[in-house]
Design a protein around this motif. Structure first.
Motif, PDB file in Angstrom:
ATOM      1  N   GLU A 153       0.828  -1.202   0.000  1.00 32.74           N
ATOM      2  CA  GLU A 153       0.000   0.000   0.000  1.00 32.74           C
ATOM      3  C   GLU A 153       0.866   1.258   0.000  1.00 32.74           C
ATOM      4  N   ALA A 154       1.993   1.214   0.701  1.00 33.10           N
ATOM      5  CA  ALA A 154       2.909   2.355   0.718  1.00 33.10           C
ATOM      6  C   ALA A 154       3.546   2.566  -0.656  1.00 33.10           C
ATOM      7  N   ILE A 155       3.824   1.497  -1.367  1.00 30.25           N
ATOM      8  CA  ILE A 155       4.427   1.594  -2.704  1.00 30.25           C
ATOM      9  C   ILE A 155       3.414   2.079  -3.730  1.00 30.25           C
ATOM     10  N   TYR A 156       2.221   1.486  -3.747  1.00 27.72           N
ATOM     11  CA  TYR A 156       1.257   1.749  -4.818  1.00 27.72           C
ATOM     12  C   TYR A 156       0.255   2.859  -4.518  1.00 27.72           C
ATOM     13  N   GLY A 157      -0.016   3.145  -3.270  1.00 27.68           N
ATOM     14  CA  GLY A 157      -0.994   4.176  -2.941  1.00 27.68           C
ATOM     15  C   GLY A 157      -2.341   3.879  -3.574  1.00 27.68           C
ATOM     16  N   PRO A 158      -2.966   4.885  -4.192  1.00 24.03           N
ATOM     17  CA  PRO A 158      -4.302   4.689  -4.764  1.00 24.03           C
ATOM     18  C   PRO A 158      -4.332   3.821  -6.032  1.00 24.03           C
ATOM     19  N   ARG A 159      -3.166   3.465  -6.575  1.00 24.24           N
ATOM     20  CA  ARG A 159      -3.138   2.618  -7.782  1.00 24.24           C
ATOM     21  C   ARG A 159      -3.495   1.171  -7.471  1.00 24.24           C
ATOM     22  N   GLY A 160      -3.391   0.760  -6.214  1.00 19.50           N
ATOM     23  CA  GLY A 160      -3.674  -0.622  -5.842  1.00 19.50           C
ATOM     24  C   GLY A 160      -4.717  -0.690  -4.750  1.00 19.50           C
ATOM     25  N   SER A 161      -5.182  -1.915  -4.464  1.00 24.45           N
ATOM     26  CA  SER A 161      -6.161  -2.085  -3.389  1.00 24.45           C
ATOM     27  C   SER A 161      -6.113  -3.510  -2.850  1.00 24.45           C
ATOM     28  N   LEU A 162      -6.441  -3.631  -1.576  1.00 19.04           N
ATOM     29  CA  LEU A 162      -6.549  -4.927  -0.927  1.00 19.04           C
ATOM     30  C   LEU A 162      -7.928  -5.485  -1.260  1.00 19.04           C
ATOM     31  N   ARG A 207     -10.623  -9.192  -1.485  1.00 19.25           N
ATOM     32  CA  ARG A 207     -10.915 -10.527  -0.969  1.00 19.25           C
ATOM     33  C   ARG A 207     -11.542 -11.344  -2.094  1.00 19.25           C
ATOM     34  N   ASN A 208     -11.381 -12.655  -2.014  1.00 16.21           N
ATOM     35  CA  ASN A 208     -12.026 -13.507  -3.013  1.00 16.21           C
ATOM     36  C   ASN A 208     -13.522 -13.596  -2.724  1.00 16.21           C
ATOM     37  N   ASP A 209     -14.282 -14.141  -3.660  1.00 20.93           N
ATOM     38  CA  ASP A 209     -15.740 -14.211  -3.515  1.00 20.93           C
ATOM     39  C   ASP A 209     -16.164 -15.059  -2.331  1.00 20.93           C
ATOM     40  N   ALA A 210     -15.370 -16.063  -1.976  1.00 24.03           N
ATOM     41  CA  ALA A 210     -15.686 -16.916  -0.829  1.00 24.03           C
ATOM     42  C   ALA A 210     -15.374 -16.222   0.490  1.00 24.03           C
ATOM     43  N   GLY A 211     -14.605 -15.144   0.440  1.00 27.34           N
ATOM     44  CA  GLY A 211     -14.262 -14.399   1.641  1.00 27.34           C
ATOM     45  C   GLY A 211     -13.199 -15.050   2.514  1.00 27.34           C
ATOM     46  N   ASP A 212     -12.478 -16.029   1.971  1.00 25.93           N
ATOM     47  CA  ASP A 212     -11.494 -16.726   2.806  1.00 25.93           C
ATOM     48  C   ASP A 212     -10.040 -16.454   2.417  1.00 25.93           C
ATOM     49  N   ALA A 213      -9.817 -15.498   1.509  1.00 28.57           N
ATOM     50  CA  ALA A 213      -8.447 -15.148   1.119  1.00 28.57           C
ATOM     51  C   ALA A 213      -8.418 -13.685   0.708  1.00 28.57           C
ATOM     52  N   GLU A 214      -7.265 -13.046   0.958  1.00 25.47           N
ATOM     53  CA  GLU A 214      -7.100 -11.671   0.521  1.00 25.47           C
ATOM     54  C   GLU A 214      -5.846 -11.551  -0.325  1.00 25.47           C
ATOM     55  N   ALA A 215      -5.822 -10.501  -1.131  1.00 24.06           N
ATOM     56  CA  ALA A 215      -4.699 -10.256  -2.024  1.00 24.06           C
ATOM     57  C   ALA A 215      -4.617  -8.761  -2.274  1.00 24.06           C
ATOM     58  N   TYR A 216      -3.493  -8.335  -2.817  1.00 22.76           N
ATOM     59  CA  TYR A 216      -3.318  -6.943  -3.191  1.00 22.76           C
ATOM     60  C   TYR A 216      -3.309  -6.877  -4.708  1.00 22.76           C
ATOM     61  N   LEU A 217      -4.170  -6.043  -5.272  1.00 18.30           N
ATOM     62  CA  LEU A 217      -4.383  -5.976  -6.712  1.00 18.30           C
ATOM     63  C   LEU A 217      -3.983  -4.605  -7.253  1.00 18.30           C
ATOM     64  N   VAL A 218      -3.214  -4.626  -8.348  1.00 22.30           N
ATOM     65  CA  VAL A 218      -2.843  -3.402  -9.054  1.00 22.30           C
ATOM     66  C   VAL A 218      -3.265  -3.577 -10.506  1.00 22.30           C
ATOM     67  N   ARG A 219      -4.127  -2.680 -10.985  1.00 22.91           N
ATOM     68  CA  ARG A 219      -4.590  -2.743 -12.376  1.00 22.91           C
ATOM     69  C   ARG A 219      -3.693  -1.884 -13.258  1.00 22.91           C
ATOM     70  N   VAL A 220      -3.350  -2.423 -14.421  1.00 22.46           N
ATOM     71  CA  VAL A 220      -2.594  -1.694 -15.432  1.00 22.46           C
ATOM     72  C   VAL A 220      -3.297  -1.985 -16.753  1.00 22.46           C
ATOM     73  N   GLY A 221      -4.237  -1.118 -17.118  1.00 18.52           N
ATOM     74  CA  GLY A 221      -5.067  -1.363 -18.298  1.00 18.52           C
ATOM     75  C   GLY A 221      -5.906  -2.613 -18.079  1.00 18.52           C
ATOM     76  N   SER A 222      -5.856  -3.538 -19.041  1.00 19.98           N
ATOM     77  CA  SER A 222      -6.634  -4.773 -18.925  1.00 19.98           C
ATOM     78  C   SER A 222      -5.864  -5.877 -18.202  1.00 19.98           C
ATOM     79  N   ARG A 223      -4.675  -5.557 -17.716  1.00 24.42           N
ATOM     80  CA  ARG A 223      -3.841  -6.542 -17.012  1.00 24.42           C
ATOM     81  C   ARG A 223      -3.699  -6.167 -15.551  1.00 24.42           C
ATOM     82  N   VAL A 224      -3.225  -7.134 -14.763  1.00 21.55           N
ATOM     83  CA  VAL A 224      -3.084  -6.893 -13.321  1.00 21.55           C
ATOM     84  C   VAL A 224      -1.774  -7.469 -12.800  1.00 21.55           C
TER      85      VAL A 224
END
Length: 194
Positions: free
Chosen positions: A133-142, A144-161
């Motif tokens: 979060e310190a590196i990406y700031g508003p470009r990324g976000s924490l 959760r998966n649809d089941a709610g049992d795992a989390e990840a940090y996602l950064v979007r770059v166009g249609s890729r991540v």
């Protein structure tokens, strides 16, 4: 003195200095978060770039053909996945570092459980989600998966991540993967899709 045993011992010691020791596969994946082991292919003198971006890494570019990479000697092993997905391992200095996924014969995911490589912004396996979060700031976000049992940090770059998923036994990033959102992000949120 027994001359043949001295010659054999000397030959064995000389051979030991000429044949380098390397580690690949799961042992290479167990590198410390801060860098490379002295016995890994990532030690001083490795030749691959240390960056994994949404475009891929080295010869392993998103969209590359499995057939072309295989013909060029860039694929070590393959294993069938779900539907038309094939998982594969890289060769050369990327062996034991990059895991690949191909859908319909095209590279759609490049991932690693080692550090290096790192993202273009400097994020890597072993970091905490707070560091991301310190590196990406508003470009990324924490997320959760649809089941709610795992989390990840996602950064979007166009249609890729860039997707940084958790580690199974300690807090923070255990796996870093890149590719099209409709494959990488979807698989994390919904589970493996065929």
């Amino acid at each position: 003195m027994n001359r043949p045993s001295i010659l054999l011992t000397t030959a064995a010691l000389a051979l030991g200095t000429l044949v380098p020791m390397t580690v690949a596969g799961p042992a290479a994946a167990a590198l410390p978060a801060g860098g490379a082991s002295a016995y890994s292919p990532l030690a001083a003198g490795h030749t691959h770039p240390q960056v994994l971006s949404v475009g891929g890494a080295g010869a392993y570019r998103i969209g590359a053909s499995l057939a072309a990479l295989t013909a060029a000697g860039r694929i070590d092993w393959t294993a069938p996945g779900c539907g038309t997905v094939i998982h594969a391992g890289a060769t050369g200095s990327w062996a034991g570092v990059l895991l690949l996924a191909f859908r319909d014969g095209q590279l759609v995911e490049v991932g690693t459980a080692t550090a290096p490589p790192q993202s273009p912004a400097g994020a890597r396996v072993g970091m905490s989600f707070a560091e991301l979060e310190a590196i990406y700031g508003p470009r990324g976000s924490l997320i959760r998966n649809d089941a709610g049992d795992a989390e990840a940090y996602l950064v979007r770059v166009g249609s890729r991540v860039e997707l940084f998923t958790g580690h199974p036994i300690r807090p923070g990033v255990g796996y870093f993967q890149v590719g099209p959102a409709n494959f990488v992000e979807r698989n994390f949120r919904q589970g493996v899709s065929c």
